[in-house]
Design a protein around this motif. Structure first.
Motif, PDB file in Angstrom:
ATOM      1  N   ALA A  18       2.095  -6.445  -1.140  1.00  0.00           N
ATOM      2  CA  ALA A  18       1.783  -5.285  -1.979  1.00  0.00           C
ATOM      3  C   ALA A  18       1.690  -5.697  -3.447  1.00  0.00           C
ATOM      4  CB  ALA A  18       2.839  -4.197  -1.797  1.00  0.00           C
ATOM      5  N   VAL A  19       2.615  -6.534  -3.886  1.00  0.00           N
ATOM      6  CA  VAL A  19       2.606  -7.009  -5.277  1.00  0.00           C
ATOM      7  C   VAL A  19       1.363  -7.852  -5.539  1.00  0.00           C
ATOM      8  CG1 VAL A  19       3.776  -8.525  -6.914  1.00  0.00           C
ATOM      9  CG2 VAL A  19       5.103  -6.915  -5.553  1.00  0.00           C
ATOM     10  N   LYS A  20       1.028  -8.713  -4.592  1.00  0.00           N
ATOM     11  CA  LYS A  20      -0.145  -9.577  -4.754  1.00  0.00           C
ATOM     12  C   LYS A  20      -1.422  -8.754  -4.888  1.00  0.00           C
ATOM     13  CE  LYS A  20      -1.998 -11.466  -1.202  1.00  0.00           C
ATOM     14  NZ  LYS A  20      -2.336 -12.210   0.017  1.00  0.00           N
ATOM     15  N   PHE A  21      -1.579  -7.758  -4.012  1.00  0.00           N
ATOM     16  CA  PHE A  21      -2.778  -6.918  -4.072  1.00  0.00           C
ATOM     17  C   PHE A  21      -2.829  -6.107  -5.362  1.00  0.00           C
ATOM     18  CE2 PHE A  21      -2.896  -7.091   0.764  1.00  0.00           C
ATOM     19  CZ  PHE A  21      -3.983  -7.948   0.784  1.00  0.00           C
ATOM     20  N   SER A  22      -1.690  -5.633  -5.790  1.00  0.00           N
ATOM     21  CA  SER A  22      -1.631  -4.864  -7.030  1.00  0.00           C
ATOM     22  C   SER A  22      -2.031  -5.720  -8.229  1.00  0.00           C
ATOM     23  CB  SER A  22      -0.218  -4.312  -7.228  1.00  0.00           C
ATOM     24  OG  SER A  22      -0.145  -3.548  -8.385  1.00  0.00           O
ATOM     25  N   LYS A  23      -1.544  -6.949  -8.262  1.00  0.00           N
ATOM     26  CA  LYS A  23      -1.900  -7.859  -9.354  1.00  0.00           C
ATOM     27  C   LYS A  23      -3.390  -8.185  -9.332  1.00  0.00           C
ATOM     28  CE  LYS A  23       2.549 -10.080 -10.105  1.00  0.00           C
ATOM     29  NZ  LYS A  23       3.326 -11.319 -10.053  1.00  0.00           N
ATOM     30  N   LYS A  24      -3.930  -8.392  -8.133  1.00  0.00           N
ATOM     31  CA  LYS A  24      -5.369  -8.673  -8.016  1.00  0.00           C
ATOM     32  C   LYS A  24      -6.190  -7.487  -8.523  1.00  0.00           C
ATOM     33  CE  LYS A  24      -5.639 -11.994  -4.236  1.00  0.00           C
ATOM     34  NZ  LYS A  24      -6.195 -12.230  -2.896  1.00  0.00           N
TER      35      LYS A  24
END
Length: 60
Positions: A18-24
């Motif tokens: 979730a954090v990775k997608f949000s950062k992307k």
């Protein structure tokens, strides 16, 4: 039903996803709004699954 350790591991994986997608989404929001929307949606889905697993963990 999964063991407590399996649940904890999966929760960590989904949380980091979730954090990775949000950062992307944040990175591409100015250049490709449609792609950013897609990343935000994936982040929300991962977060929802994570919350469901947390609830299951609490029940055990």
């Amino acid at each position: 039903m999964k063991t407590i350790e399996e649940l904890k591991t999966r929760i960590k994986e989904l949380s980091s996803q979730a954090v990775k997608f949000s950062k992307k989404a944040t990175e591409v929001c100015l250049t490709d709004r449609e792609q950013a929307k897609h990343f935000r949606q994936q982040a929300r889905e991962a977060s929802k699954r994570c919350q469901l697993l947390i609830q299951e963990l609490k029940r055990q």
